[in-house]
Scaffold this motif. Structure first.
Motif, mmCIF file in Angstrom:
data_model
loop_
_atom_site.group_PDB
_atom_site.id
_atom_site.type_symbol
_atom_site.label_atom_id
_atom_site.label_comp_id
_atom_site.label_asym_id
_atom_site.label_seq_id
_atom_site.Cartn_x
_atom_site.Cartn_y
_atom_site.Cartn_z
ATOM 1 N N GLU A 156 0.854 -1.191 0.000
ATOM 2 C CA GLU A 156 0.000 0.000 0.000
ATOM 3 C C GLU A 156 0.885 1.235 0.000
ATOM 4 O OE1 GLU A 156 -2.792 -0.073 3.166
ATOM 5 O OE2 GLU A 156 -3.723 -1.974 2.531
ATOM 6 N N LEU A 157 0.708 2.058 -1.020
ATOM 7 C CA LEU A 157 1.507 3.273 -1.145
ATOM 8 C C LEU A 157 0.848 4.418 -0.400
ATOM 9 C CD1 LEU A 157 2.384 3.012 -4.950
ATOM 10 C CD2 LEU A 157 3.696 2.175 -2.993
ATOM 11 N N LYS A 158 1.633 5.412 -0.072
ATOM 12 C CA LYS A 158 1.100 6.578 0.640
ATOM 13 C C LYS A 158 0.094 7.346 -0.200
ATOM 14 C CE LYS A 158 5.235 7.094 3.507
ATOM 15 N NZ LYS A 158 6.423 7.913 3.821
ATOM 16 N N THR A 159 0.113 7.132 -1.518
ATOM 17 C CA THR A 159 -0.863 7.762 -2.407
ATOM 18 C C THR A 159 -2.224 7.085 -2.328
ATOM 19 O OG1 THR A 159 -0.228 6.330 -4.236
ATOM 20 C CG2 THR A 159 0.971 8.420 -4.003
ATOM 21 N N ARG A 164 17.202 2.003 -0.789
ATOM 22 C CA ARG A 164 16.255 3.053 -1.174
ATOM 23 C C ARG A 164 14.980 2.536 -1.822
ATOM 24 N NH1 ARG A 164 21.137 4.197 -2.697
ATOM 25 N NH2 ARG A 164 20.699 3.591 -4.859
ATOM 26 N N GLU A 165 15.029 1.386 -2.494
ATOM 27 C CA GLU A 165 13.866 0.984 -3.269
ATOM 28 C C GLU A 165 13.779 -0.532 -3.424
ATOM 29 O OE1 GLU A 165 14.346 2.795 -7.081
ATOM 30 O OE2 GLU A 165 16.008 1.476 -7.677
ATOM 31 N N TYR A 166 12.567 -0.973 -3.840
ATOM 32 C CA TYR A 166 12.306 -2.350 -4.222
ATOM 33 C C TYR A 166 12.088 -2.416 -5.730
ATOM 34 C CZ TYR A 166 11.220 -3.466 0.687
ATOM 35 O OH TYR A 166 11.281 -3.651 2.032
ATOM 36 N N VAL A 167 12.482 -3.549 -6.311
ATOM 37 C CA VAL A 167 12.075 -3.877 -7.675
ATOM 38 C C VAL A 167 11.018 -4.955 -7.550
ATOM 39 C CG1 VAL A 167 12.789 -4.726 -9.923
ATOM 40 C CG2 VAL A 167 14.357 -3.318 -8.573
ATOM 41 N N VAL A 168 9.788 -4.648 -8.035
ATOM 42 C CA VAL A 168 8.642 -5.522 -7.836
ATOM 43 C C VAL A 168 8.188 -6.070 -9.185
ATOM 44 C CG1 VAL A 168 6.284 -5.688 -6.943
ATOM 45 C CG2 VAL A 168 7.949 -4.175 -5.838
ATOM 46 N N GLY A 169 8.040 -7.407 -9.276
ATOM 47 C CA GLY A 169 7.541 -8.050 -10.487
ATOM 48 C C GLY A 169 6.103 -8.479 -10.302
ATOM 49 N N ASP A 170 5.271 -8.320 -11.360
ATOM 50 C CA ASP A 170 3.862 -8.714 -11.244
ATOM 51 C C ASP A 170 3.604 -9.996 -12.022
ATOM 52 O OD1 ASP A 170 3.577 -8.076 -13.933
ATOM 53 O OD2 ASP A 170 2.781 -6.080 -13.528
ATOM 54 N N GLY A 174 4.851 -10.682 -15.612
ATOM 55 C CA GLY A 174 6.278 -10.724 -15.874
ATOM 56 C C GLY A 174 6.913 -9.356 -15.915
ATOM 57 N N ALA A 175 6.097 -8.300 -15.856
ATOM 58 C CA ALA A 175 6.630 -6.931 -15.870
ATOM 59 C C ALA A 175 7.142 -6.561 -14.487
ATOM 60 C CB ALA A 175 5.550 -5.954 -16.303
ATOM 61 N N SER A 176 8.037 -5.583 -14.429
ATOM 62 C CA SER A 176 8.589 -5.137 -13.148
ATOM 63 C C SER A 176 8.558 -3.612 -13.075
ATOM 64 C CB SER A 176 10.025 -5.646 -12.968
ATOM 65 O OG SER A 176 10.863 -5.116 -13.970
ATOM 66 N N ARG A 177 8.580 -3.107 -11.833
ATOM 67 C CA ARG A 177 8.621 -1.662 -11.598
ATOM 68 C C ARG A 177 9.407 -1.398 -10.333
ATOM 69 N NH1 ARG A 177 2.760 0.470 -9.566
ATOM 70 N NH2 ARG A 177 4.065 2.256 -8.996
ATOM 71 N N ARG A 178 9.929 -0.188 -10.213
ATOM 72 C CA ARG A 178 10.685 0.233 -9.034
ATOM 73 C C ARG A 178 9.779 1.052 -8.121
ATOM 74 N NH1 ARG A 178 16.193 -0.492 -9.614
ATOM 75 N NH2 ARG A 178 16.813 -1.180 -11.709
ATOM 76 N N ILE A 179 9.869 0.775 -6.819
ATOM 77 C CA ILE A 179 9.070 1.494 -5.824
ATOM 78 C C ILE A 179 9.989 1.974 -4.724
ATOM 79 C CG2 ILE A 179 7.199 1.329 -4.141
ATOM 80 C CD1 ILE A 179 5.945 -0.834 -5.838
ATOM 81 N N ALA A 180 10.005 3.278 -4.487
ATOM 82 C CA ALA A 180 10.824 3.843 -3.425
ATOM 83 C C ALA A 180 10.274 3.414 -2.064
ATOM 84 C CB ALA A 180 10.855 5.359 -3.532
ATOM 85 N N LYS A 181 11.138 3.004 -1.165
ATOM 86 C CA LYS A 181 10.693 2.586 0.162
ATOM 87 C C LYS A 181 10.007 3.734 0.907
ATOM 88 C CE LYS A 181 14.036 -1.151 0.806
ATOM 89 N NZ LYS A 181 15.144 -1.697 1.613
ATOM 90 N N SER A 182 10.424 4.955 0.620
ATOM 91 C CA SER A 182 9.827 6.110 1.291
ATOM 92 C C SER A 182 8.388 6.349 0.856
ATOM 93 C CB SER A 182 10.665 7.368 1.019
ATOM 94 O OG SER A 182 10.746 7.621 -0.384
ATOM 95 N N ASP A 183 7.962 5.726 -0.257
ATOM 96 C CA ASP A 183 6.587 5.883 -0.744
ATOM 97 C C ASP A 183 5.639 4.835 -0.193
ATOM 98 O OD1 ASP A 183 7.415 8.020 -2.274
ATOM 99 O OD2 ASP A 183 7.656 6.840 -4.120
ATOM 100 N N ILE A 184 6.152 3.895 0.599
ATOM 101 C CA ILE A 184 5.347 2.766 1.067
ATOM 102 C C ILE A 184 4.723 3.086 2.419
ATOM 103 C CG2 ILE A 184 5.420 0.349 1.791
ATOM 104 C CD1 ILE A 184 7.666 -0.060 -0.230
ATOM 105 N N ALA A 185 3.402 2.873 2.523
ATOM 106 C CA ALA A 185 2.704 3.024 3.804
ATOM 107 C C ALA A 185 2.744 1.717 4.580
ATOM 108 C CB ALA A 185 1.264 3.464 3.572
#
Length: 846
Positions: A769-772, A786-792, A795-806
């Protein structure tokens, strides 16, 4: 020894039964309604803690008696008993892991300032703030990640802290599915023996220095120090993925500088190592040994779990088949000798079993099916085993006194009035894969070798009578003769009522009245004659080393009598056969294919005593005497070529000494002789097990085509390759499926049809859950500070900053969608399963 007995009961069998019982496939006499925890020894009760927590991975007591539990979800709980009933009923968060700062981890211990946790990429410290909460610190990290990740991407696993504050932890093997890391094109191994991967590491108390203590570890799930200050660990079986890898789950004594056999010595890939043998192997295959804890007083108390003679024993949890073993360890000059007994069978995945300050055993279990269970969000259960009837006779030893006589020795007299049903109810079953407690086993890991071993014939050994010795401490089962050196399971009631029901007022769980023991044909025939030549004692010892034998039999009255007699003038004779084949090599399981042959070994057995030793050995063995009390016998070992020997020494005055060790020509370091290497003089090798030649046959995929299956796997309809790899090809979102050739059809089908039934720890899904306010679901492919690389799931992946995570927590369901199987035609299903479950045909692309 007095050979007159009290006859309790007897049965006369028909002549057909005496000629040999018919084979029984899968354990005979299966219990249809086993409880969640079934004790296999008398005098204990089982209660469940009313705490309602998710799956727990570790239980730890602080020096002041506080109890902590590490959740699979990264939360760390402090448990307390608020109403004084002996059951912890309240849980508070010592660490709240809402932001997933502690990924799924296994390995936690108390050390200076708080708790230490082995985790992915680092060792963590939860500093005790003194107010019931903690502060998270990173102790060390930065090592190379594994080439092939496994177990929730765990790499640091298992942890212990010594009294000086040194932190010991394990790092999983670099590539669990290809330990030598052989280049497919060049055939050259990339395994690095000097890497930190696959090792036990010591971290200095100031957290500034890491030293590799030992190499050749696969997954050392648990580390523990015994009272002597020696370090032990459990290591998990690897032969499924490496034919000459360790074929069993192991208990290892960690000695600096040694290599523990995964990967093992290989003439081309790894020629320069010596594989250190395990102290004990837990079989049959796929037990998944986890928690190891020694039965010593805790938190300044004096209580231990069970009778006094259990003190110092190791309790080992077997996850995949629901087991708790008690392993007695005797330290000889050349190393440790282990004697193992199964004390409980569980219908749950058993992760940890920890003695408590009050003298109970606390057991943490996961829900779900083997190997993986329900994951971080699954419901866990915690049980407390208590020794509530110290007057109940405890079995000490079970051994073969002759080809037709099995003796069960108890630590105190047995009441004949309570045991008159023994002759009618006692059963003996034999077979290479027979084990104690088989009738209570409900968990079956989904591996083909487990299925194959379950179909190997078992035989009932007819029990003709049961008698008690005059001291009422030995029960003798007279059976049809047997000499085959295989496994023998003894099942009998425990002398109480047929079943102990649930007791609501005390929260006691039901128990079947059962004693289940495993015996074999190991041991030494012993005869002691007094100075006049009269036989004063004859019988059995578990080991020729007298100090080892004395400690292993200390709770047996008949053996205490022997050691008392050895202080008087006389002559002691010991006769046995020694199995010296593959002393520094792993046992090769039937059906395993090696790309080389092990050379023969030159093995030397050394016997030392304070007085003169006379040794008789088989012709062809080389005897060397270095003095009256020092004799060596050297042989060229070979399969089935047991070494018969007879040792004679004089007794009187002080108790006689006989130390026994062995070494080989290629490694002169002395080692202790394991119990399984010592066979009775009349034992014969068991028949070689044969497996059908050719490729494995799976009826459900008859007519399937491997190449078409590969196309289904890679195609858009099933889209398997978007997330999964097979033999290095495919995606990395889901688990690597290369090992499915070792799994059975039913378990693989279950994983496809119901992907959330057992959450594979190789690739855990997370809900972030993101702070947004947005929510992301996927698997953690990589992370940095600083961040996670998350795969769905696509098979796609995205980067998520740890500071953006609730908040961030492991998902209770798999990323793999349901319905894929239903969307395939019958032919496609057979083809896909052929591709997954069988090796590529000759000439096919891999």
């Amino acid at each position: 020894m007095n050979r007159f007995f009290i006859l309790l009961a007897g049965t006369v069998l028909a002549s057909a039964a005496l000629r040999g019982a018919a084979p029984v496939v899968k354990p005979a006499h299966v219990i249809s309604d086993p409880p969640p925890v079934q004790l296999l020894v008398p005098g204990f009760t089982v209660r469940e803690l009313p705490v309602g927590l998710r799956n727990l991975n570790n239980l730890v007591y602080a020096p002041d008696g506080r109890l902590f539990a590490l959740g699979y979800d990264g939360n760390v709980h402090q448990l307390a008993d608020t109403d004084g009933d002996g059951l912890e009923d309240r849980s508070t968060l010592f660490w709240n892991n809402a932001r997933n700062e502690i990924p799924p981890s296994i390995g936690m211990a108390w050390g200076p300032g708080g708790l230490y946790i082995a985790s992915r990429g680092r060792i963590l410290h939860l500093r005790d703030k003194g107010d019931g909460t903690s502060e998270l610190q990173t102790v060390t990290g930065g090592w190379l990640p594994p080439t092939a990740a496994a177990g929730s991407n765990l790499d640091a696993i298992g942890l212990a802290v010594d009294p000086a504050g040194n932190v010991y932890f394990g790092l999983g093997v670099d590539a669990w599915n290809g330990a030598y890391r052989v280049n497919k094109d060049t055939g050259v191994s990339s395994y690095n023996q000097f890497s930190e991967r696959g090792t036990i590491i010591r971290l200095s108390p100031d957290w500034k220095r890491r030293d590799i203590i030992a190499t050749g570890l696969r997954f050392p799930v648990s580390l523990a120090f015994n009272a002597a200050g020696d370090l032990f660990c459990s290591d998990q079986e690897g032969a499924t993925w490496l034919p000459n890898g360790n074929p069993f789950d192991e208990l290892l004594h960690i000695s600096p500088g040694r290599h523990y056999g995964f990967p093992p010595r290989h003439p081309r890939h790894l020629p320069g190592v010596i594989d250190e043998p395990s102290v004990f192997d837990y079989g049959p295959q796929h037990q998944s040994t986890c928690g190891v804890h020694f039965n010593e007083p805790k938190a300044g108390g004096t209580a231990i779990f069970g009778p006094a003679w259990w003190r110092g024993d190791a309790f080992v949890a077997g996850e995949s088949r629901g087991k708790i073993w008690r392993t007695k360890l005797v330290k000889a000059p050349a190393g440790y000798v282990a004697k193992n007994d199964l004390i409980a069978c569980l219908a749950l995945l058993t992760i940890d079993a920890v003695p408590t300050p009050q003298g109970d055993l606390l057991v943490a279990c996961h829900s779900g099916a083997p190997d993986w269970g329900t994951g971080p969000q699954g419901a866990g259960r915690v049980f407390k085993l208590s020794y509530t009837d110290p007057k109940a006779p405890q079995p000490v030893l079970a051994y073969a006194a002759s080809p037709s006589e099995t003796r069960v020795v108890f630590d105190r007299p047995v009441d004949p009035a309570r045991w008159r049903t023994l002759a009618r109810a006692s059963r003996v079953t034999k077979g290479p894969y027979v084990a104690a407690g088989d009738r209570f086993e409900t968990l079956t890991p989904g591996y083909q070798v487990v299925k194959d071993q379950a179909t190997v014939a078992r035989h009932d050994v007819p029990v003709l009578s049961a008698v008690l010795a005059p001291d009422l401490q030995s029960l003798v089962l007279r059976t049809a003769p047997r000499t085959e050196a295989t496994q023998y399971a003894v099942m009998m009631p425990d002398g109480t009522e047929a079943e102990r029901p649930y007791v609501a007022a005390r929260r006691e769980l039901p128990q079947h009245a059962a004693i289940d023991l495993l015996t074999d044909l190991t041991g030494v025939n012993v005869e002691w004659r007094d100075a006049a030549g009269r036989v004063g004692w004859s019988g059995w010892l578990p080991h020729p080393d007298l100090a080892v034998a004395r400690e292993l039999t200390a709770a047996s009255a008949e053996h205490r009598e022997l050691f008392a007699r050895l202080r008087t003038p006389g002559t002691l004779s010991l006769r046995a056969q020694l199995d010296l084949h593959l002393m520094l090599r792993p046992a090769i399981q039937p059906g395993a294919k090696l790309d080389f042959e092990y050379p023969s070994e030159q093995v030397t057995v050394t016997l030392r005593s304070r007085g003169r030793i006379d040794l008789k050995a088989a012709p062809g063995a080389a005897l060397v005497r270095s003095g009256d009390g020092d004799v060596q016998v050297t042989v060229e070992s070979k399969a089935g070529g047991w070494l018969p020997c007879e040792v004679t020494l004089t007794t009187g005055g002080d108790e006689p000494v006989l130390n026994v060790s062995w070494h080989t020509a290629e490694d002169l370091r002395a080692r202790a002789l394991p119990l399984r290497r010592v066979l009775l003089p009349w034992a014969t090798p068991r028949a070689a097990e044969t497996r059908p030649a050719g490729p494995r046959r799976i009826p459900e995929i008859a007519g399937g085509d491997w190449e078409r299956g590969r196309q289904v796997f890679a195609g858009a309809q099933a889209a398997c390759a978007a997330c999964h790899q097979v033999r290095g090809q495919g995606g990395v979102i889901g688990p690597d499926l290369s090992n499915l050739v070792h799994r059975d059809y039913a378990s693989v089908l279950q994983d496809i049809v119901s992907p959330s039934a057992a959450i594979n720890p190789d690739r855990l899904a997370y809900t972030i859950e993101l702070k947004t306010g947005d929510t992301v679901q996927g698997m953690i492919l990589d992370e940095n500070p600083r961040e996670y690389v998350v795969g769905d799931a696509t098979g796609a992946s995205r980067r998520i900053a740890k500071s953006d995570i609730a908040t961030m927590k492991a998902s209770a369901v798999s990323l793999m969608p349901e319905g894929l199987w239903q969307n395939l035609a019958d032919g496609q299903r057979r083809d896909l399963m052929t591709y997954l479950l069988t090796e590529p045909p000759v000439g096919a692309g891999r």
